[in-house]
Design an enzyme around this catalytic site. Structure first.
Site, PDB file in Angstrom:
ATOM      1  N   GLY A  20       0.744  -1.146  -0.017  1.00 19.08           N
ATOM      2  CA  GLY A  20      -0.098  -0.248   0.053  1.00 19.08           C
ATOM      3  C   GLY A  20       0.747   1.150  -0.078  1.00 19.08           C
ATOM      4  CE1 TYR A  64      -7.379  -0.319 -10.472  1.00 23.58           C
ATOM      5  CE2 TYR A  64      -4.963   0.548 -11.476  1.00 23.58           C
ATOM      6  CZ  TYR A  64      -6.073  -0.553 -10.680  1.00 23.58           C
ATOM      7  OH  TYR A  64      -5.732  -1.798 -10.259  1.00 23.58           O
ATOM      8  CB  CYS A  78     -11.823  -1.824 -30.742  1.00 22.12           C
ATOM      9  SG  CYS A  78     -10.966  -2.472 -32.270  1.00 22.12           S
ATOM     10  CD  GLU A  79     -13.235  -1.737 -24.791  1.00 28.42           C
ATOM     11  OE1 GLU A  79     -13.684  -0.721 -24.398  1.00 28.42           O
ATOM     12  OE2 GLU A  79     -13.938  -2.642 -25.249  1.00 28.42           O
TER      13      GLU A  79
HETATM   14  C1  LIG Z   1      -1.492  -5.914  -3.840  1.00 28.18           C
HETATM   15  C2  LIG Z   1      -0.996  -6.406  -2.548  1.00 28.18           C
HETATM   16  C3  LIG Z   1       0.190  -6.126  -2.046  1.00 28.18           C
HETATM   17  C4  LIG Z   1       1.015  -5.175  -2.785  1.00 28.18           C
HETATM   18  O1  LIG Z   1       0.677  -3.997  -2.725  1.00 28.18           O
HETATM   19  P1  LIG Z   1       1.519  -2.557  -3.594  1.00 28.18           P
HETATM   20  O2  LIG Z   1       0.621  -1.848  -3.864  1.00 28.18           O
HETATM   21  O3  LIG Z   1       1.981  -3.280  -4.916  1.00 28.18           O
HETATM   22  O4  LIG Z   1       2.678  -2.370  -2.534  1.00 28.18           O
HETATM   23  C5  LIG Z   1       0.623  -6.589  -0.638  1.00 28.18           C
HETATM   24  N1  LIG Z   1      -0.317  -7.528  -0.035  1.00 28.18           N
HETATM   25  C6  LIG Z   1      -1.490  -7.818  -0.549  1.00 28.18           C
HETATM   26  C7  LIG Z   1      -2.226  -9.019   0.168  1.00 28.18           C
HETATM   27  C8  LIG Z   1      -1.942  -7.319  -1.542  1.00 28.18           C
HETATM   28  O5  LIG Z   1      -3.117  -7.482  -2.258  1.00 28.18           O
END
Ligand SMILES: *Cc1c(COP(=O)(O)O)cnc(C)c1O
Length: 420
Positions: free
Chosen positions: A230, A314, A341-342
């Site tokens: 994250g 996104y 084609c989008e």
């Molecule tokens: C996608 C995901 C990550 C990695 O997320 P990043 O945004 O690439 O750092 C880590 N753990 C889980 C469970 C995920 O679904």
């Protein structure tokens, strides 16, 4: 946004002679340097491990590079587990953070001694039935629900399908302890592409408090806390990189205030980041092949959304530069588009750029995570290959481009003859 592409215009055009565009290019030196900075920042904890989220860049060469920098791998499917295994990431260096997991995948992870991170309380029975026992070490994914504000990309935790509620967490560890599980980890992940460092410090506090509660209520000693992924990257020029040292120090303060007095020190701290580890150090290189002047100005390129889905899916921003025209005035406004084609197949919309001519090489930045990995074959588009720029300046092809034969591999043309 990292505008410092590692190759000069002449080096890049030479490379494009050898490897026709489009291709991904990953910068090994930059990946290693960033990984060392990340590890150094979090080395203020007694034990630290980054489990690289394989889904972000599932290439064994990248995994091997990261493994040599001390990383493990975070997986959520059997092929990802196999990729880690083949890249030399083994045993408890593999975190299996999956959801809606088929039994066979748990069996594989268990046989290989990988850490199993369960997504629901009902999976205790499922796992025990599948394996005939429970592993010695189990982790659960906590969903804090309304306790934690979500962020734009992952949404509100209470609307997310992942993890256990607070009360289920308490019950789940007590149950596993009763059934003989000896070692425990605790996981949460409530953000995606988050740039606010305070967010991670707050998340750590939340999970630290839960670890303390588990000790007090169930006598369960958590041995590691996995803070998930994250951590965002600055895709846009005005955004700022997350300061790893700041986040580490903030979490260390919470550790000293919550974990140490509760007698839970030493507690291992883990991340399973993908995006900040490789994202800024990968580029999609594509060639302008058409220019079109209708109600807007369009530049048509030889890559498409099938190679990089984020902008189309996104509306994600990726910086686009034109090789050799880095300092040219940005006095044109273009939509830079692929061939699907989008109509969402646009790498840039109404973007201020220098004048682009067919034959120009365009660099799409920050494509090193969730880039090639999210590629798909709609419109029978063949996905591009991946190149690795080595620290000595040489370039190695680490995935070839797809061929028509790859696309047809799951079809049985021979059977057509006898099919009426
Ligand atoms: C996608 C995901 C990550 C990695 O997320 P990043 O945004 O690439 O750092 C880590 N753990 C889980 C469970 C995920 O679904």
């Amino acid at each position: 946004m990292s505008c410092d592409f590692p190759l000069s215009a002449s080096q890049l055009s030479e490379l494009a002679e050898k490897f026709p565009t489009p291709f991904y290019l990953y910068d090994e030196k930059a990946i290693r340097e960033n990984m060392r900075a990340f590890t150094k920042a979090f080395s203020i904890f007694p034990d630290f491990c980054e489990y690289f989220a394989v889904k972000a860049l599932p290439n064994p060469y990248i995994l091997k590079i990261l493994a040599s920098e001390g990383c493990g791998g975070d997986c959520s499917s059997l092929p990802e587990l196999v990729l880690c295994e083949k890249s030399g990431i083994k045993g408890e260096k593999v975190m299996f953070t999956s959801n809606e997991t088929p039994a066979a995948e748990y069996e594989f992870a268990y046989k290989n001694g990988n850490i199993i991170n369960l997504d629901d309380i009902t999976h205790i029975d499922f796992l025990e039935k599948t394996l005939g026992t429970l592993p010695e070490l189990i982790c659960f994914r906590y969903n804090p629900g309304p306790l934690k504000e979500g962020n734009a990309l992952i949404g509100k935790p209470e609307e997310a399908k992942y993890g256990l509620t607070h009360d289920q967490i308490i019950e789940a560890y007590a149950e596993c302890k009763k059934r003989g599980v000896k070692r425990f980890g605790l996981h949460t992940m409530v953000a995606s592409n988050e740039l606010n460092p305070e967010y991670f410090v707050d998340t750590a506090k939340l999970i630290f408090n839960l670890a303390v509660e588990l000790k007090q209520k169930d006598g369960v000693r958590i041995e590691f806390v996995d803070l998930g992924g994250g951590i965002g990257i600055p895709y846009k020029p005005e955004q700022k990189k997350v300061d790893y040292d700041y986040v580490a120090k903030g979490i260390r303060k919470a550790y000293d205030e919550i974990i140490v007095p509760a007698g839970l020190d030493p507690l291992k701290i883990c991340w399973e980041c993908g995006r900040p580890i490789t994202g800024p150090y990968g580029y999609l290189v594509t060639k302008a092949i058409h220019e079109k002047h209708i109600y807007r100005e369009y530049i048509g390129v030889d890559a498409s959304m099938a190679d990089l889905m984020r902008p189309g899916m996104y509306g994600a921003y990726h910086e686009v530069t034109v090789s050799g025209k880095e300092n040219a005035p940005k006095d044109h406004v273009y939509d830079v588009v692929g061939s699907l084609c989008e109509n969402c197949d646009k790498f840039a919309v109404q973007r201020q750029l220098p004048e682009i001519k067919p034959g120009d090489l365009l660099i799409i930045h920050d494509a090193g995570a969730h880039g090639r990995a999210m590629g798909f074959n709609y419109n029978a588009k063949l996905r591009c290959g991946e190149l690795l720029l080595r620290p000595d300046g040489s370039v190695k092809e680490i995935r070839r481009r797809e061929t028509m034969e790859d696309y047809f591999a799951t079809l049985d043309f021979a059977g057509l003859d006898s099919f009426n």
